[in-house]
Every structure is written in structure tokens, then in C-alpha cells.
Design an enzyme around this catalytic site. Sequence first.
Site, PDB file in Angstrom:
ATOM      1  CE1 TYR A  14      52.066 101.074-130.561  1.00  0.00           C
ATOM      2  CE2 TYR A  14      54.383 101.680-130.319  1.00  0.00           C
ATOM      3  CZ  TYR A  14      53.415 100.780-130.725  1.00  0.00           C
ATOM      4  OH  TYR A  14      53.800  99.603-131.298  1.00  0.00           O
ATOM      5  CB  ILE A  15      54.106 102.236-124.795  1.00  0.00           C
ATOM      6  CG1 ILE A  15      54.965 102.109-126.059  1.00  0.00           C
ATOM      7  CG2 ILE A  15      54.362 101.033-123.873  1.00  0.00           C
ATOM      8  CD1 ILE A  15      56.459 102.263-125.830  1.00  0.00           C
ATOM      9  CG  ASP A  53      51.732 120.238-119.049  1.00  0.00           C
ATOM     10  OD1 ASP A  53      52.810 119.751-118.639  1.00  0.00           O
ATOM     11  OD2 ASP A  53      51.591 120.784-120.159  1.00  0.00           O
ATOM     12  CG  ASN A  94      58.388 118.059-122.120  1.00  0.00           C
ATOM     13  OD1 ASN A  94      57.945 118.914-121.346  1.00  0.00           O
ATOM     14  ND2 ASN A  94      58.243 118.150-123.431  1.00  0.00           N
ATOM     15  CB  SER A 119      64.899 104.553-124.137  1.00  0.00           C
ATOM     16  OG  SER A 119      65.374 104.387-125.446  1.00  0.00           O
ATOM     17  CE1 TYR A 143      63.098 109.324-125.329  1.00  0.00           C
ATOM     18  CE2 TYR A 143      64.569 107.743-126.358  1.00  0.00           C
ATOM     19  CZ  TYR A 143      63.400 108.024-125.686  1.00  0.00           C
ATOM     20  OH  TYR A 143      62.533 107.006-125.358  1.00  0.00           O
ATOM     21  CE  LYS A 147      62.398 108.387-121.740  1.00  0.00           C
ATOM     22  NZ  LYS A 147      61.153 108.325-120.985  1.00  0.00           N
ATOM     23  CG  HIS A 191      58.804 104.844-134.733  1.00  0.00           C
ATOM     24  ND1 HIS A 191      58.029 105.866-134.256  1.00  0.00           N
ATOM     25  CD2 HIS A 191      59.802 104.684-133.840  1.00  0.00           C
ATOM     26  CE1 HIS A 191      58.532 106.291-133.113  1.00  0.00           C
ATOM     27  NE2 HIS A 191      59.614 105.598-132.835  1.00  0.00           N
ATOM     28  CG  LEU A 192      61.520  99.927-140.472  1.00  0.00           C
ATOM     29  CD1 LEU A 192      61.986 100.576-141.776  1.00  0.00           C
ATOM     30  CD2 LEU A 192      62.538  98.877-140.006  1.00  0.00           C
ATOM     31  NE  ARG A 284      66.852 107.425-138.145  1.00  0.00           N
ATOM     32  CZ  ARG A 284      65.757 106.844-137.636  1.00  0.00           C
ATOM     33  NH1 ARG A 284      64.558 107.167-138.106  1.00  0.00           N
ATOM     34  NH2 ARG A 284      65.841 105.926-136.705  1.00  0.00           N
ATOM     35  CG  ASP A 287      69.625 105.261-137.236  1.00  0.00           C
ATOM     36  OD1 ASP A 287      68.959 105.536-136.216  1.00  0.00           O
ATOM     37  OD2 ASP A 287      69.160 105.295-138.397  1.00  0.00           O
TER      38      ASP A 287
HETATM   39  N1  UFG Z   1      64.619 103.321-140.817  1.00  0.00           N
HETATM   40  C1  UFG Z   1      64.721 103.339-142.195  1.00  0.00           C
HETATM   41  N2  UFG Z   1      63.807 104.075-142.889  1.00  0.00           N
HETATM   42  C2  UFG Z   1      62.816 104.770-142.289  1.00  0.00           C
HETATM   43  C3  UFG Z   1      62.724 104.739-140.874  1.00  0.00           C
HETATM   44  C4  UFG Z   1      63.646 103.995-140.173  1.00  0.00           C
HETATM   45  O1  UFG Z   1      65.619 102.741-142.777  1.00  0.00           O
HETATM   46  O2  UFG Z   1      62.029 105.424-142.991  1.00  0.00           O
HETATM   47  C5  UFG Z   1      65.593 102.536-140.069  1.00  0.00           C
HETATM   48  C6  UFG Z   1      66.372 103.372-139.091  1.00  0.00           C
HETATM   49  O3  UFG Z   1      67.462 103.996-139.722  1.00  0.00           O
HETATM   50  C7  UFG Z   1      66.771 102.326-138.044  1.00  0.00           C
HETATM   51  C8  UFG Z   1      65.605 101.336-138.067  1.00  0.00           C
HETATM   52  O4  UFG Z   1      64.916 101.581-139.286  1.00  0.00           O
HETATM   53  O5  UFG Z   1      67.932 101.676-138.477  1.00  0.00           O
HETATM   54  C9  UFG Z   1      64.632 101.544-136.915  1.00  0.00           C
HETATM   55  O6  UFG Z   1      64.284 102.923-136.881  1.00  0.00           O
HETATM   56  P1  UFG Z   1      63.091 103.487-135.994  1.00  0.00           P
HETATM   57  O7  UFG Z   1      63.047 104.961-136.223  1.00  0.00           O
HETATM   58  O8  UFG Z   1      61.854 102.705-136.236  1.00  0.00           O
HETATM   59  O9  UFG Z   1      63.554 103.162-134.513  1.00  0.00           O
HETATM   60  P2  UFG Z   1      64.917 103.552-133.757  1.00  0.00           P
HETATM   61  O10 UFG Z   1      65.682 102.265-133.616  1.00  0.00           O
HETATM   62  O11 UFG Z   1      65.601 104.686-134.350  1.00  0.00           O
HETATM   63  O12 UFG Z   1      64.325 104.095-132.388  1.00  0.00           O
HETATM   64  C10 UFG Z   1      64.067 103.293-131.313  1.00  0.00           C
HETATM   65  C11 UFG Z   1      62.965 103.954-130.486  1.00  0.00           C
HETATM   66  C12 UFG Z   1      63.461 105.244-129.884  1.00  0.00           C
HETATM   67  C13 UFG Z   1      64.741 104.979-129.135  1.00  0.00           C
HETATM   68  C14 UFG Z   1      65.772 104.336-130.029  1.00  0.00           C
HETATM   69  C15 UFG Z   1      67.006 103.978-129.258  1.00  0.00           C
HETATM   70  O13 UFG Z   1      61.833 104.196-131.271  1.00  0.00           O
HETATM   71  O14 UFG Z   1      62.496 105.739-128.985  1.00  0.00           O
HETATM   72  O15 UFG Z   1      65.250 103.130-130.572  1.00  0.00           O
HETATM   73  O16 UFG Z   1      68.119 104.025-130.081  1.00  0.00           O
HETATM   74  F1  UFG Z   1      65.276 106.131-128.678  1.00  0.00           F
END
Ligand code: UFG
Length: 330
Positions: A14-15, A53, A94, A119, A143, A147, A191-192, A284, A287
Site C-alpha cells: 500500500y504505502i 524475498d 520478516n 510505526s 509488531y 519496529k 483497517h477502519l 479490541r 487498542d
Molecule cells: N476500528 C473499529 N472497527 C473496525 C476497525 C477498526 O472500531 O472494524 C477502530 C479500532 O479499534 C481503532 C481505530 O478504528 O480504534 C483504528 O483502527 P485501525 O485498525 O484502522 O488502525 P490501528 O490504529 O489499529 O493501526 C494503526 C496501523 C498499524 C499500527 C497501529 C499502531 O494501521 O499498522 O496503528 O498502534 F501498528
Amino acid sequence: MTSKNILVTGGAGYIGSHTVKELLRRGYEPIIIDNLSTGYRKLVVGGEFIQADLRNPDAVRQIFSGHRINAVIHFAASCYVGESVEKPMMYYENNVLCGMNLLAAMLAHDVRCIIFSSSAAVYGNPIHVPIREEHPQNPINPYGQTKSLFEDILRSHERLYGMQFVSLRYFNAAGCDPEAEIGETHEPETHLIPLALDVAVGRTPNLRVFGTDYDTPDGTCIRDFIHVCDLADAHIRTLEYLMDGGASAVFNVGTGTGHSVREIIRAAERVTGRSIPAVNAPRRPGDPPSLVASAEKLKGAIGWTAQHSALDEILSTAWNWHKKLRGCAD
Ligand code: UFG
């Protein structure tokens, strides 16, 4: 253009793919390596693509032998927090071992300039926000630990071998190429924003809101969303800073502004013009309630600020791509 050959590991992700597109636009000649375990060949819009790889040190060395490489942008990694808890060794292999294979090949060929994808996960549960780079590192999952560990390895390679590095600690990457030629594709998607857009296209009936009782204004988590094109720009600008003799450094890449999960849902409804029903779900695990960057250090060093990270721009670019990805007409 001898100083323009940039090796991009994980350039089909992606990035990485957005950065490759921007490198090409700015006249660089990227050489992309990716094992396509989570990347997609079709996201690589130009440059020389090599399926390889990083777990194979001989393959990595051969790439350096066969090309005059001036600098490296290292994206290749495993990047699911939940998966890292289930398969920690895979993350150490990895995200650490592969990186060391890369560094060894760089040193063997006298390439001493690397931009590393780090990250916000290195901070763990922040003690205070906005988070500055000096904030203690206390990662709460493998993870984030891998990092943080690789940043330590870069620091010691600087001391021992003169390796020059910039480590970019991303907050929440979001949005897509404004031309919708490439975009965000994860399998599985966690991802959200893409999950909210899956509801908007009718692929799933509702979005689960993970936790509504956090100590935040609306009870949902707060994140700092940074447009992937701003991230791509930050990589290229810090690469140029390093190649111009800038000192090794660690920078946050965020906007300094947080948005709650509920705000994102409302913005997604506004931009798509569609309803996105949400259901409350338990928190979750892992978080943090709020993750917001202080973006001052990068601004002070090279004058960088986010230019494309207003919520509506993030969501409209993500939406244009997402409709294409899911095969939806307007
Ligand atoms: N969320 C929901 N519902 C969903 C998906 C996500 O409520 O279906 C919430 C999560 O609980 C969180 C927020 O939306 O509060 C963002 O969640 P994401 O999964 O989109 O992203 P994260 O913040 O968990 O993850 C990001 C990066 C990771 C990194 C992390 C660091 O994508 O690579 O921040 O904490 F590791």
C-alpha cells in the site's frame, strides 16, 4: 541520473506502491523488490520490478551486484498487530532478520543511506498526547517490538559502519492515489476506513465500533490519519535530506490532529452519500485510546507538513479507489 536509483523493498504494498509512483513522477528510477506475499504486482506502476524475498541473503546480494543502487527505502514487513501476537517469530523473521539481510547487502556494496518504515506502535500506550519522538518506547505487541528493535539496529549500524538512516514512525496511513490507479488492498482487511467503505458499497451490513467507553469525548478511539500521498512525500523529502548530508534521525509522520472512530464514520457517510450503520462492539485488545502525533520535529527539520490529510480528501480518494476495487458503479 546516477544518484536516482532507489531500491524500494515492499514496493508492491500500500504505502510502498504510492511512494514508487511519486518517485517516478519526480524523476527517480526505482528498483522494486517484493515477494508478493501481501503486495500486488498490479500496484507497481513503473520502475524495474524484481520478485525476490529478503529472507534469502544471496538473492538480496545479487540485486545489489546487478544494479548501481544509491539509497534504499525499506517498506517490506509484516504489519498486522493481531497476527504479530499469534505469530511473533514470523514478525522477528520478516521485520528484523530480513532487514539485517538488507543492511548486510547494503554494506557489502557501500550503500549507506536508508529510509525505514517504522510505526507509532513503538510507543505502546502513550502516557501523553500529542506524542513526541522522545516519548518512552514501550511497545505492547511483537509488531511494535520488531519496529523498535530495528530502529536500535539502525542506530548501531550508524555508530559501527556509518550507515545513515531516517526512521519514519507512521500514524494511521489512509486515503489513496488521487487518480485511483492504485490504492489500499489488504487481505484480510482490518483497517477502519476500508471496512467503513465496505459497508458503504453494501459488501457488509454494518461496521463494528470496537469500544464506546474510552475516556475520549465520544467514547471511541482517536487516531491521527495521514494521507498515503503525504507519507510518500515524507519518504522522498527525507531521502533527499539524507542524501544531501542530513543527520540520521527518527521522525513521526502524522498531522497532529486526531479524529474519533465516530467522526470517521460520519465523514465517510458525508463523502459517500451512503448510510454506514454502526454497531457497538467490545474493545479490541491492544487498542490505545488515543494516538496523535506531534509533527513538529519533521516540520522543523525539513519544513514538511501534511498537505492532503483533511478528512474529506482522505475519504474521497479512498472512496474512488474502493468503488473500483469492489467493482461498483457510482
Ligand atoms: N476500528 C473499529 N472497527 C473496525 C476497525 C477498526 O472500531 O472494524 C477502530 C479500532 O479499534 C481503532 C481505530 O478504528 O480504534 C483504528 O483502527 P485501525 O485498525 O484502522 O488502525 P490501528 O490504529 O489499529 O493501526 C494503526 C496501523 C498499524 C499500527 C497501529 C499502531 O494501521 O499498522 O496503528 O498502534 F501498528
